[in-house]
Design a protein around this motif. Structure first.
Motif, short mmCIF file in Angstrom:
data_model
loop_
_atom_site.label_atom_id
_atom_site.label_comp_id
_atom_site.label_asym_id
_atom_site.label_seq_id
_atom_site.Cartn_x
_atom_site.Cartn_y
_atom_site.Cartn_z
N MET A 137 2.20 2.09 -3.36
CA MET A 137 1.21 2.61 -4.29
C MET A 137 1.10 4.13 -4.22
O MET A 137 0.55 4.77 -5.12
CB MET A 137 -0.16 1.99 -4.00
CG MET A 137 -0.27 0.51 -4.33
SD MET A 137 -0.05 0.14 -6.10
CE MET A 137 1.68 -0.38 -6.13
N SER A 138 1.63 4.71 -3.15
CA SER A 138 1.61 6.16 -3.01
C SER A 138 2.67 6.78 -3.91
O SER A 138 3.85 6.39 -3.83
CB SER A 138 1.88 6.56 -1.55
OG SER A 138 2.19 7.93 -1.45
N PRO A 139 2.31 7.72 -4.78
CA PRO A 139 3.31 8.34 -5.66
C PRO A 139 4.45 9.01 -4.89
O PRO A 139 5.59 8.98 -5.33
CB PRO A 139 2.49 9.38 -6.44
CG PRO A 139 1.09 8.89 -6.39
CD PRO A 139 0.95 8.22 -5.05
N ILE A 140 4.13 9.58 -3.73
CA ILE A 140 5.17 10.25 -2.94
C ILE A 140 6.16 9.23 -2.39
O ILE A 140 7.38 9.39 -2.53
CB ILE A 140 4.52 11.05 -1.79
CG1 ILE A 140 3.64 12.17 -2.35
CG2 ILE A 140 5.61 11.63 -0.88
CD1 ILE A 140 2.90 12.96 -1.29
N VAL A 141 5.63 8.17 -1.78
CA VAL A 141 6.51 7.14 -1.21
C VAL A 141 7.28 6.43 -2.32
O VAL A 141 8.49 6.19 -2.20
CB VAL A 141 5.69 6.12 -0.39
CG1 VAL A 141 6.58 4.98 0.10
CG2 VAL A 141 5.02 6.82 0.79
N SER A 142 6.58 6.09 -3.40
CA SER A 142 7.23 5.40 -4.51
C SER A 142 8.32 6.26 -5.14
O SER A 142 9.42 5.77 -5.45
CB SER A 142 6.19 5.02 -5.57
OG SER A 142 6.79 4.39 -6.67
N ALA A 176 0.83 -1.21 0.00
CA ALA A 176 0.00 0.00 0.00
C ALA A 176 0.86 1.26 0.00
O ALA A 176 0.55 2.24 -0.68
CB ALA A 176 -0.93 -0.01 1.21
N LEU A 177 1.95 1.23 0.75
CA LEU A 177 2.84 2.38 0.79
C LEU A 177 3.48 2.63 -0.58
O LEU A 177 3.63 3.78 -1.01
CB LEU A 177 3.93 2.17 1.84
CG LEU A 177 3.49 2.25 3.30
CD1 LEU A 177 4.63 1.85 4.23
CD2 LEU A 177 3.01 3.66 3.65
#
Length: 223
Positions: A185-190, A182-183
């Motif tokens: 999937m976040s554009p910021i985290v990715s 799930a993390l």
């Protein structure tokens, strides 16, 4: 009367036939990519998948799905550990770090030719496949070290938590991989994660452009 450990037959430690077949596939597909024999992109696909499975071996389905769909290496080889029989917090931590250390060992082995300045202009498809395999090992190493319950990095911290925090940790641990997914999937985290991956790769001598070319050859159905 003193207790003597029973002798363990050598057959217990013999690698399975399937594992040896995977190693053979890795070697043969690597040679095919090196020599340009047959369909080069398919050779790179076999080379990367077989090398990745050899490094994981135990739990392969979930990481392979991620590998095929997204070109990212997830941690694998999940092993159940009976913490009640491990004495000492340091030992628990070291056991949890065994998985990431295997990934790091494979990473260093696959990135070594580039770090020593190998000429990638000849047999470029082979080197591209190897660079992508190194890239996968790098992503798996970092993800494996994430301080998330259920992931090796989090499990390494577990012995040092209080009993109250360990209960909460154990409740979240079965969902750790889903949380990690799930993390990502976040554009910021990715975006942060892959910036870190390419930064470390550049530092240790892994050519990012060559890994990208290896990914392109690997995911030939997207071209």
């Amino acid at each position: 009367m003193s207790w003597q450990p029973a002798r363990v037959r050598r057959a217990v430690f013999r690698p399975s036939g399937l594992f040896l077949c995977l190693v053979a596939l890795f070697a043969v597909s690597g040679w095919m990519a090196w020599s340009g024999f047959g369909a080069v992109r398919f050779n790179v696909l076999l080379f990367v998948i077989s090398g990745w499975v050899v490094s994981l071996w135990l739990s392969i389905v979930f990481p392979l799905v991620f590998l095929l769909l997204g070109g990212i290496g997830l941690p694998g080889g999940a092993v159940w550990v009976d913490h009640a029989h491990i004495r000492g917090r340091l030992r628990e931590t070291l056991i949890s770090l065994a998985g990431p250390l295997v990934n790091i060992a494979f990473l260093l082995a696959t990135v070594a030719p580039f770090a020593f300045g190998v000429d990638t202009s000849t047999h470029e498809q082979f080197w591209a496949g190897l660079a992508f395999l190194a890239f996968l090992q790098l992503t798996a190493s970092l993800l494996n070290l994430a301080p998330i319950p259920g992931v090796d990095g989090g499990n390494a911290l577990r012995p040092w938590l209080s009993a109250e925090y360990r209960r909460g940790f154990d409740a979240v641990a079965p969902w750790g991989m889903i949380l990690l997914f799930a993390l990502l999937m976040s554009p910021i985290v990715s975006g942060f994660f892959f910036t870190l991956v390419y930064g470390i790769g550049d530092f240790i001598g892994l050519p990012g452009w060559l890994a990208d070319e290896g990914r392109r050859l690997f995911q030939f159905w997207r071209s």
